[in-house]
Each structure stands twice: as structure tokens, then as C-alpha cells.
Design a protein around this motif. Structure first.
Motif, short mmCIF file in Angstrom:
data_model
loop_
_atom_site.label_atom_id
_atom_site.label_comp_id
_atom_site.label_asym_id
_atom_site.label_seq_id
_atom_site.Cartn_x
_atom_site.Cartn_y
_atom_site.Cartn_z
N MET A 1 -1.55 -2.97 9.62
CA MET A 1 -0.27 -2.35 9.96
C MET A 1 0.24 -1.53 8.79
O MET A 1 0.74 -0.40 8.96
CB MET A 1 0.74 -3.43 10.35
CG MET A 1 2.10 -2.88 10.80
SD MET A 1 3.25 -2.58 9.44
CE MET A 1 3.76 -4.25 9.06
N MET A 2 0.09 -2.06 7.58
CA MET A 2 0.54 -1.35 6.39
C MET A 2 -0.25 -0.05 6.22
O MET A 2 0.32 1.00 5.90
CB MET A 2 0.35 -2.25 5.16
CG MET A 2 0.79 -1.65 3.84
SD MET A 2 0.71 -2.86 2.51
CE MET A 2 -1.02 -3.29 2.50
N GLU A 3 -1.55 -0.10 6.46
CA GLU A 3 -2.37 1.11 6.36
C GLU A 3 -2.01 2.12 7.44
O GLU A 3 -2.02 3.33 7.21
CB GLU A 3 -3.85 0.74 6.48
CG GLU A 3 -4.41 0.07 5.24
CD GLU A 3 -4.60 1.05 4.09
OE1 GLU A 3 -5.55 1.85 4.13
OE2 GLU A 3 -3.77 1.02 3.17
N ALA A 4 -1.66 1.62 8.63
CA ALA A 4 -1.40 2.51 9.76
C ALA A 4 -0.07 3.24 9.63
O ALA A 4 0.01 4.45 9.93
CB ALA A 4 -1.43 1.71 11.07
N VAL A 5 0.97 2.53 9.21
CA VAL A 5 2.31 3.14 9.18
C VAL A 5 2.85 3.35 7.77
O VAL A 5 3.93 3.91 7.60
CB VAL A 5 3.31 2.30 10.01
CG1 VAL A 5 2.83 2.15 11.44
CG2 VAL A 5 3.54 0.92 9.38
N GLY A 6 2.13 2.85 6.77
CA GLY A 6 2.54 3.06 5.39
C GLY A 6 3.68 2.19 4.93
O GLY A 6 4.34 2.49 3.92
N ILE B 1 -6.22 -3.35 -5.46
CA ILE B 1 -5.57 -2.26 -4.75
C ILE B 1 -5.34 -1.06 -5.66
O ILE B 1 -5.12 0.05 -5.19
CB ILE B 1 -4.24 -2.74 -4.12
CG1 ILE B 1 -3.89 -1.87 -2.90
CG2 ILE B 1 -3.10 -2.73 -5.13
CD1 ILE B 1 -2.75 -2.40 -2.08
N ASN B 2 -5.41 -1.28 -6.97
CA ASN B 2 -5.29 -0.16 -7.90
C ASN B 2 -6.54 0.71 -7.89
O ASN B 2 -6.50 1.86 -8.34
CB ASN B 2 -5.03 -0.67 -9.32
CG ASN B 2 -3.66 -1.29 -9.46
OD1 ASN B 2 -2.72 -0.89 -8.78
ND2 ASN B 2 -3.54 -2.28 -10.34
N HIS B 3 -7.65 0.15 -7.41
CA HIS B 3 -8.92 0.90 -7.40
C HIS B 3 -9.43 1.14 -5.99
O HIS B 3 -10.43 1.83 -5.81
CB HIS B 3 -9.98 0.12 -8.18
CG HIS B 3 -9.57 -0.25 -9.57
ND1 HIS B 3 -9.51 0.67 -10.59
CD2 HIS B 3 -9.16 -1.43 -10.10
CE1 HIS B 3 -9.10 0.06 -11.70
NE2 HIS B 3 -8.89 -1.20 -11.43
N ASP B 4 -8.76 0.59 -5.00
CA ASP B 4 -9.26 0.66 -3.63
C ASP B 4 -8.07 0.68 -2.68
O ASP B 4 -6.92 0.64 -3.10
CB ASP B 4 -10.15 -0.56 -3.35
CG ASP B 4 -11.14 -0.32 -2.21
OD1 ASP B 4 -10.98 0.70 -1.51
OD2 ASP B 4 -12.04 -1.15 -2.02
N SER B 5 -8.34 0.72 -1.39
CA SER B 5 -7.28 0.68 -0.39
C SER B 5 -6.83 -0.76 -0.17
O SER B 5 -7.42 -1.71 -0.69
CB SER B 5 -7.78 1.26 0.93
OG SER B 5 -8.79 0.42 1.47
N ALA B 6 -5.78 -0.93 0.63
CA ALA B 6 -5.32 -2.26 0.96
C ALA B 6 -6.38 -3.04 1.72
O ALA B 6 -6.45 -4.27 1.63
CB ALA B 6 -4.02 -2.19 1.77
N VAL B 7 -7.22 -2.32 2.47
CA VAL B 7 -8.30 -2.98 3.20
C VAL B 7 -9.29 -3.61 2.22
O VAL B 7 -9.78 -4.73 2.42
CB VAL B 7 -9.02 -1.99 4.13
CG1 VAL B 7 -10.22 -2.66 4.81
CG2 VAL B 7 -8.06 -1.46 5.19
N GLY B 8 -9.58 -2.90 1.13
CA GLY B 8 -10.45 -3.47 0.09
C GLY B 8 -9.84 -4.72 -0.52
O GLY B 8 -10.55 -5.70 -0.78
#
Length: 250
Positions: free
Chosen positions: A10-15, A139-146
Motif C-alpha cells: 500500500m505504501m508503494e502504491a500510494v506513497g 530501505i536506504n539502498h532499495d525500495s520498501a519491497v526490498g
């Protein structure tokens, strides 16, 4: 874990990054808390210590352990990914034991069941906060999914590492102290601590050192041995062995 994943997607989808701490907490807590419930179902140790004491050990014992472990890790781990990583087990197992020793020295809760309950609470607090820190770093080096994948992997492994190591040490130490009626350093206590520290260091070494691929396959073996030792040390703890906390009516 599903709730953590849903919050991350959800965080990735809507920011909406306001949910990030919750997503990380649920992901970090899922595995350790699930194991706590399973152990309590088997042993009933959660009834051996007042709930407020267990919560205090989870929040403040785990925090103190993280404070001490983080400080001495930074001081003594001189080459990230190098041989000095093998010191981590000795540092962090000692750090987790400090709050437990402080409680034991008061003479309260000096039973094996209480010691294991307190040890698992401290280790759970430590493991959750450490996993969240790894997720923040990721998360500093990748997305929230990572970061979510980091939490998923650690959620599967920390119950059979931090909880098993600290639980093993407490099962032996508090078992000895219950018998002797006081805190005393014996060969059984020091030997068990050394075993836990070595398993911890092996675990970290297999994850971070530049070792051949087949050697890394021993990582689940270390986890299995760690939990087997913990289970063996606590197999005499059963719900029936604990006193009934409900006062009798006359």
C-alpha cells in the motif's frame, strides 16, 4: 507477515510512508511472537512471571541489550564482513544476558520457568528492534519491497537464533540457580553460554564472510541445532509443572 506485506505494498502504491514503522514492526515481530506463543502452549512459562514484568523485559531489557550490543559491536567489529564478525556472538549474547542477570541478582523469579520466560522476552525485544534497524538500513539502498524481504527472511530465522540462544542460556543458568537458591557461576552455565555464543558467531559468519557457496548451506543446520538444544533444555517445563496462579476458594 501478510499484514506487513499489505502495508508495504500500500505504501508503494500510494506513497503513504506514515505506515512504514507499523509495516516494519509487524514484519519483525511475526516470527518471534509466533514462536513465543508456541513455546507457551507447550510449557506454560508465561504464567510463571507477572505480565508487567515480561512486558518490561521485552521493552527495556531488549532495549538495554541493543544499547550494549550496538556499542560494543561498533567498538570491537573492526572489519565489516571480515573475521572480527565472529566476535558478535560473544558480544550480543553477553548484552542480552545483562538485564536477565540484573533481575536474577535481586533474588526474584529465580526459577527455571521464570528465567526462560524472561530470557525469551528480552531476546524477542532485541530481535524485533534489530530486524527493524536492518529494514531501515535496507530501505536506504532499495525500495520498501526490498526492506520487506529483509523482514520476511529475518522473521523466519530470528526465532531459531536469538530466541533459541538466549532461551538455552537461561534454561541452564536459572535451572542451576533454582537448585542452588542463588546466582552462582558454574561450569554448566559458562559452558552453555559459550555454546550459544559460538552458534551465534557461526550464524553471522555464514551470512557475512566470503565462504564457498556449499558452506553457506550449513546456515539452516546451525538454526536447527540451536533450536534442538533449546528444546532439549526446556523439555522438562510443562504447564502441569507450574503452580496454579488462581487462588483457591474456601
Amino acid at each position: 507477515m501478510a499484514l506487513s506485506a499489505s502495508l508495504i505494498f500500500m505504501m508503494e502504491a500510494v506513497g503513504n510512508q506514515a505506515v512504514m514503522p507499523a509495516a516494519f514492526f509487524y514484519g519483525a515481530a511475526a516470527g518471534p511472537v509466533a514462536l513465543l506463543v508456541a513455546i507457551h502452549d507447550r510449557t506454560g512459562i508465561g504464567d510463571s512471571v507477572p505480565g508487567i514484568t515480561l512486558v518490561g523485559m521485552f521493552l527495556f531489557g531488549g532495549g538495554v541489550a541493543l544499547l550494549l550490543g550496538g556499542y560494543f559491536d561498533s567498538l570491537l567489529i573492526t572489519d565489516k564482513g571480515g573475521p572480527s564478525i565472529l566476535r558478535v556472538g560473544w558480544i550480543e549474547e553477553a548484552a542480552k544476558f545483562v538485564p536477565l542477570l540484573a533481575v536474577a541478582l535481586t533474588g526474584q523469579h529465580l526459577t527455571k520457568s521464570a528465567g526462560v520466560a524472561l530470557g525469551l522476552s528480552c531476546a524477542t525485544g532485541f530481535a524485533i528492534m534489530e530486524s527493524m534497524s536492518y529494514a531501515w538500513k535496507s530501505i536506504n539502498h532499495d525500495s520498501a519491497v526490498g526492506a520487506g524481504m529483509v523482514l520476511f527472511v529475518r522473521g523466519l530465522t530470528t526465532p531459531f537464533s536469538h530466541l533459541a540462544w538466549t532461551g538455552l542460556v537461561c534454561a541452564v543458568a536459572f535451572g542451576v540457580w533454582q537448585t542452588m537458591g542463588r546466582v552462582v557461576l558454574t561450569s554448566a552455565v559458562t559452558g552453555t553460554f559459550a555454546v550459544a555464543a559460538i552458534l551465534h558467531s557461526l550464524n553471522d559468519g555464514l551470512l557475512t564472510l566470503d565462504v564457498p557457496g556449499p558452506v553457506r548451506l550449513f546456515f539452516p543446520v546451525v538454526a536447527a541445532v540451536s533450536y534442538w538444544l533449546f528444546h532439549r533444555a526446556t523439555r522438562d517445563l510443562t504447564s502441569a509443572a507450574l503452580p496454579d496462579p488462581t487462588p483457591s476458594r474456601t
